[in-house]
Design a protein around this motif. Structure first.
Motif, PDB file in Angstrom:
ATOM      1  N   LYS A 103       3.190  -3.727  -2.533  1.00 43.57           N
ATOM      2  CA  LYS A 103       1.949  -3.080  -2.106  1.00 43.57           C
ATOM      3  C   LYS A 103       1.528  -3.637  -0.745  1.00 43.57           C
ATOM      4  CE  LYS A 103       0.287  -2.610  -6.837  1.00 43.57           C
ATOM      5  NZ  LYS A 103       0.102  -1.242  -7.147  1.00 43.57           N
TER       6      LYS A 103
ATOM      7  N   ASP B 188       0.670   4.028  -4.324  1.00 47.83           N
ATOM      8  CA  ASP B 188      -0.272   3.024  -4.830  1.00 47.83           C
ATOM      9  C   ASP B 188      -0.217   1.738  -4.002  1.00 47.83           C
ATOM     10  OD1 ASP B 188       2.171   2.007  -5.596  1.00 47.83           O
ATOM     11  OD2 ASP B 188       1.494   1.397  -7.587  1.00 47.83           O
TER      12      ASP B 188
ATOM     13  N   VAL C 257      -6.617   5.780  -1.816  1.00 48.40           N
ATOM     14  CA  VAL C 257      -5.614   6.844  -1.770  1.00 48.40           C
ATOM     15  C   VAL C 257      -6.314   8.193  -1.676  1.00 48.40           C
ATOM     16  CG1 VAL C 257      -3.677   7.920  -2.992  1.00 48.40           C
ATOM     17  CG2 VAL C 257      -4.059   5.456  -3.194  1.00 48.40           C
TER      18      VAL C 257
ATOM     19  N   ASN D  58      -2.341   9.336 -10.616  1.00 46.76           N
ATOM     20  CA  ASN D  58      -1.411   8.837  -9.614  1.00 46.76           C
ATOM     21  C   ASN D  58      -0.661   7.611 -10.107  1.00 46.76           C
ATOM     22  OD1 ASN D  58      -2.995   6.534  -9.060  1.00 46.76           O
ATOM     23  ND2 ASN D  58      -3.066   6.919  -6.887  1.00 46.76           N
ATOM     24  N   THR D  59       0.567   7.510  -9.632  1.00 43.20           N
ATOM     25  CA  THR D  59       1.416   6.347  -9.841  1.00 43.20           C
ATOM     26  C   THR D  59       2.002   5.995  -8.480  1.00 43.20           C
ATOM     27  OG1 THR D  59       3.471   7.584 -10.238  1.00 43.20           O
ATOM     28  CG2 THR D  59       2.049   7.196 -12.161  1.00 43.20           C
ATOM     29  N   SER D  60       2.854   5.023  -8.434  1.00 41.67           N
ATOM     30  CA  SER D  60       3.453   4.643  -7.158  1.00 41.67           C
ATOM     31  C   SER D  60       4.331   5.750  -6.575  1.00 41.67           C
ATOM     32  CB  SER D  60       4.277   3.367  -7.314  1.00 41.67           C
ATOM     33  OG  SER D  60       5.350   3.593  -8.210  1.00 41.67           O
TER      34      SER D  60
ATOM     35  N   VAL E 269      -2.982   6.435   2.456  1.00 50.96           N
ATOM     36  CA  VAL E 269      -3.202   5.209   1.704  1.00 50.96           C
ATOM     37  C   VAL E 269      -3.733   4.162   2.673  1.00 50.96           C
ATOM     38  CG1 VAL E 269      -2.161   3.395   0.282  1.00 50.96           C
ATOM     39  CG2 VAL E 269      -1.349   5.752   0.066  1.00 50.96           C
TER      40      VAL E 269
END
Length: 169
Positions: free
Chosen positions: A16, A62, A67, A81-83, A102
């Motif tokens: 991240k 993510d 986001v 949402n997910t990565s 992001v």
């Protein structure tokens, strides 16, 4: 990969957004914040109506806490949402670019085309005999084929059409 007194070359891991930290001789030093660029690899559909849901696939969705998704500059509501996946509700906008943002970093763009529902604004006559010819007036009658006009579920013969008129028998 390599290091010297003034430089370290390393492969960036999948993670991240966050500070870069270096540990040397048992001492850790915090560096600047590193941010990943979100990447869209695909949309489950590239056209649709406002209000429908679209699933975007990609990477680093993510990577940071802030986001957002926009359709030609108009913010969409994120459903989940997910990565690597974002499900969003298509906002009322116009055809153009879909972009994921992001922490202030914009992704690559993907093209989305809006479908616009046809609407009837009037008829050339409201009473007629079977097999008479009349014109249906409205908007958004242009599409990828001949429009279908039904009278109480029975298809009429389309004689010609444009974006604003359909002549039927």
């Amino acid at each position: 990969i390599s290091s010297s007194v003034t430089q370290i070359k390393a492969t960036v891991p999948e993670t991240k957004n966050g500070a870069v930290a270096i540990t040397s001789n048992g001492i850790t030093s915090q560096g600047p914040i590193f941010k990943f660029i979100p990447q869209i690899t695909g949309l489950d559909k590239t056209n649709g109506f406002a209000g429908e849901t679209v699933v975007l696939t990609g990477k680093y969705f993510d990577a940071g806490p802030n986001v957002g998704v926009s359709f030609n500059g108009v913010a969409a509501t994120i459903v989940s949402n997910t990565s690597s996946s974002l499900e969003v509700r298509v906002p009322a906008s116009t055809s153009g670019n879909v972009v994921v943002t992001v922490d202030g970093i914009n992704s690559n763009a993907q093209i989305f085309t809006y479908k616009v529902a046809p609407s009837i604004t009037g008829l050339s006559k409201t009473t007629a005999f079977a097999q008479d010819t009349l014109t249906v007036y409205g908007r958004n009658f242009n599409g990828s084929g001949t429009p279908i006009v039904n009278f109480e579920g029975v298809a009429a013969t389309v004689l010609g059409h444009s974006a604003t008129e359909i002549k039927v028998r």
